[in-house]
Design an enzyme around this catalytic site. Structure first.
Site, PDB file in Angstrom:
ATOM      1  CE1 TYR A  32      17.755  46.711  29.772  1.00  0.00           C
ATOM      2  CE2 TYR A  32      18.214  47.266  27.482  1.00  0.00           C
ATOM      3  CZ  TYR A  32      18.495  46.528  28.617  1.00  0.00           C
ATOM      4  OH  TYR A  32      19.494  45.590  28.582  1.00  0.00           O
ATOM      5  NE  ARG A  51      12.482  41.403  26.297  1.00  0.00           N
ATOM      6  CZ  ARG A  51      13.578  41.181  25.587  1.00  0.00           C
ATOM      7  NH1 ARG A  51      14.142  39.986  25.598  1.00  0.00           N
ATOM      8  NH2 ARG A  51      14.119  42.130  24.862  1.00  0.00           N
ATOM      9  NE  ARG A 100      18.221  57.612  47.331  1.00  0.00           N
ATOM     10  CZ  ARG A 100      18.498  56.846  48.385  1.00  0.00           C
ATOM     11  NH1 ARG A 100      18.188  57.253  49.594  1.00  0.00           N
ATOM     12  NH2 ARG A 100      19.096  55.671  48.238  1.00  0.00           N
ATOM     13  CE  LYS A 150      16.175  44.457  26.708  1.00  0.00           C
ATOM     14  NZ  LYS A 150      17.497  43.836  26.750  1.00  0.00           N
ATOM     15  CD  GLU A 182      21.040  36.238  30.264  1.00  0.00           C
ATOM     16  OE1 GLU A 182      20.379  36.329  29.231  1.00  0.00           O
ATOM     17  OE2 GLU A 182      20.630  36.633  31.382  1.00  0.00           O
TER      18      GLU A 182
HETATM   19  N1  PLP Z   1      20.288  38.388  27.629  1.00  0.00           N
HETATM   20  C1  PLP Z   1      20.623  39.593  28.123  1.00  0.00           C
HETATM   21  C2  PLP Z   1      21.220  39.679  29.486  1.00  0.00           C
HETATM   22  C3  PLP Z   1      20.396  40.758  27.363  1.00  0.00           C
HETATM   23  O1  PLP Z   1      20.719  41.958  27.866  1.00  0.00           O
HETATM   24  C4  PLP Z   1      19.851  40.629  26.054  1.00  0.00           C
HETATM   25  C5  PLP Z   1      19.586  41.807  25.234  1.00  0.00           C
HETATM   26  O2  PLP Z   1      19.856  42.914  25.578  1.00  0.00           O
HETATM   27  C6  PLP Z   1      19.545  39.351  25.585  1.00  0.00           C
HETATM   28  C7  PLP Z   1      19.756  38.248  26.399  1.00  0.00           C
HETATM   29  C8  PLP Z   1      18.959  39.141  24.213  1.00  0.00           C
HETATM   30  O3  PLP Z   1      17.615  39.521  24.170  1.00  0.00           O
HETATM   31  P1  PLP Z   1      16.925  40.003  22.819  1.00  0.00           P
HETATM   32  O4  PLP Z   1      17.122  38.899  21.840  1.00  0.00           O
HETATM   33  O5  PLP Z   1      15.517  40.197  23.176  1.00  0.00           O
HETATM   34  O6  PLP Z   1      17.639  41.259  22.410  1.00  0.00           O
END
Ligand code: PLP
Length: 286
Positions: A32, A51, A100, A150, A182
């Protein structure tokens, strides 16, 4: 009632449907992006598109036919839903095979599912939280090892937000081997003197699009940037702290595990970076 996009069609949200066999639903086999909208324009669309393509490639997911036209789809949703400030959520899954199965379906017969919808957030840029700053707790990072992709596997980040909520704070910073990775949905930073410190890129964190822009602007403004791990103890002794993400931009952090960071209120560097980020991003929004 929103108008959303599903597999080539613009539909009222209550008419949009995805199969129960969709791999996003059954296996979290999906990726996403979230792109913010300011002044009715997309912030850093090119970064998010790049990305997204990388996430698809890392998972061997076929590129949907609409991939080259996603800018137009985003713009059309902004227009149809009259969004001035808010977000566009986009999700691509490996699609819905007949049954599935752990094995990936044949890309010749199963095409990706593509869904986009808008989130209207008037006042997103002028958020009261940015004036107050947010408080975080630390939690163990229990996510999978490919956080640079992501994916829609957001169960642990969602649990992390619930832990933060139960602790009466706004968010959680995740810690692995003693170092902060993070935030649950954002990148984490501390400031010591004139130096901005944030974890180096790798598989352990998402490569934030906002992170890349903010570090570039910081360097242009003659601030020093150190991309390295830091601990919770270091954060508690820092002059300032903040997070970045597409939907929060630059957001000051004023407390970590019950300890005030710096003066316990948003600091001048984070405030300045937020201003620069918003001004510069607005100038080149599409
Ligand atoms: N880290 C994580 C785990 C995230 O889910 C997100 C955004 O959803 C970010 C960092 C920040 O990424 P961005 O600046 O591309 O939104």
């Amino acid at each position: 009632m929103r108008t959303v996009y599903v597999n080539g069609e613009y539909l009222p949200e209550n008419e949009a449907k995805v199969s129960i066999f969709d791999r996003g639903f059954l296996m979290a086999d999906g990726v996403y992006e979230v792109t913010s909208v300011l002044d009715g324009k997309l912030i850093d669309f090119a970064g998010h598109a790049k990305r997204l393509e990388r996430s698809l490639n890392e998972l061997d997911m076929p590129h949907p036919e609409v991939l080259p036209d996603l800018l137009e789809v985003h713009r059309e949703l902004v227009r149809l839903n009259g969004i001035e400030e808010g977000m566009i959520y986009l999700q691509i899954t490996r699609g819905a095979p007949d049954d599935r199965d752990f094995v990936f379906p044949d890309p010749e017969t199963t095409t990706p599912t593509v869904v986009l919808f808008t989130q209207n957030k008037p006042g997103l840029a002028n958020s009261p939280a940015a004036k107050k700053g947010i408080k975080v707790i630390s939690i163990q990072d229990q996510r999978w090892a490919r956080r640079d992709i992501k994916t829609v596997q957001l169960l642990f980040p969602s649990m992390g937000k619930m832990m933060a909520k139960a602790a009466g704070v706004d968010d959680a910073w995740m810690v692995e081997d003693g170092a902060v990775t993070e935030g649950t949905s954002n990148n984490a930073y501390i400031i010591k003197g004139n130096t901005i410190i944030t974890r180096h890129l790798g598989n352990e964190i998402l490569h934030g699009i906002t992170r890349a822009a903010v570090l570039r602007f910081a360097q242009e403004a003659q601030m020093k940037v150190e991309e390295r791990s830091f601990t919770i103890a270091e954060a508690q002794e820092a002059d300032e702290a903040f997070i970045t993400s597409a939907s929060t931009f630059v957001m000051p952090v004023v407390e970590v595990d019950g300890v005030a960071v710096g003066a316990g209120k948003p600091g001048p560097v984070a405030e300045r970076l937020r201003e620069i980020y918003l001004d510069e991003s607005r100038k080149v929004a599409m």
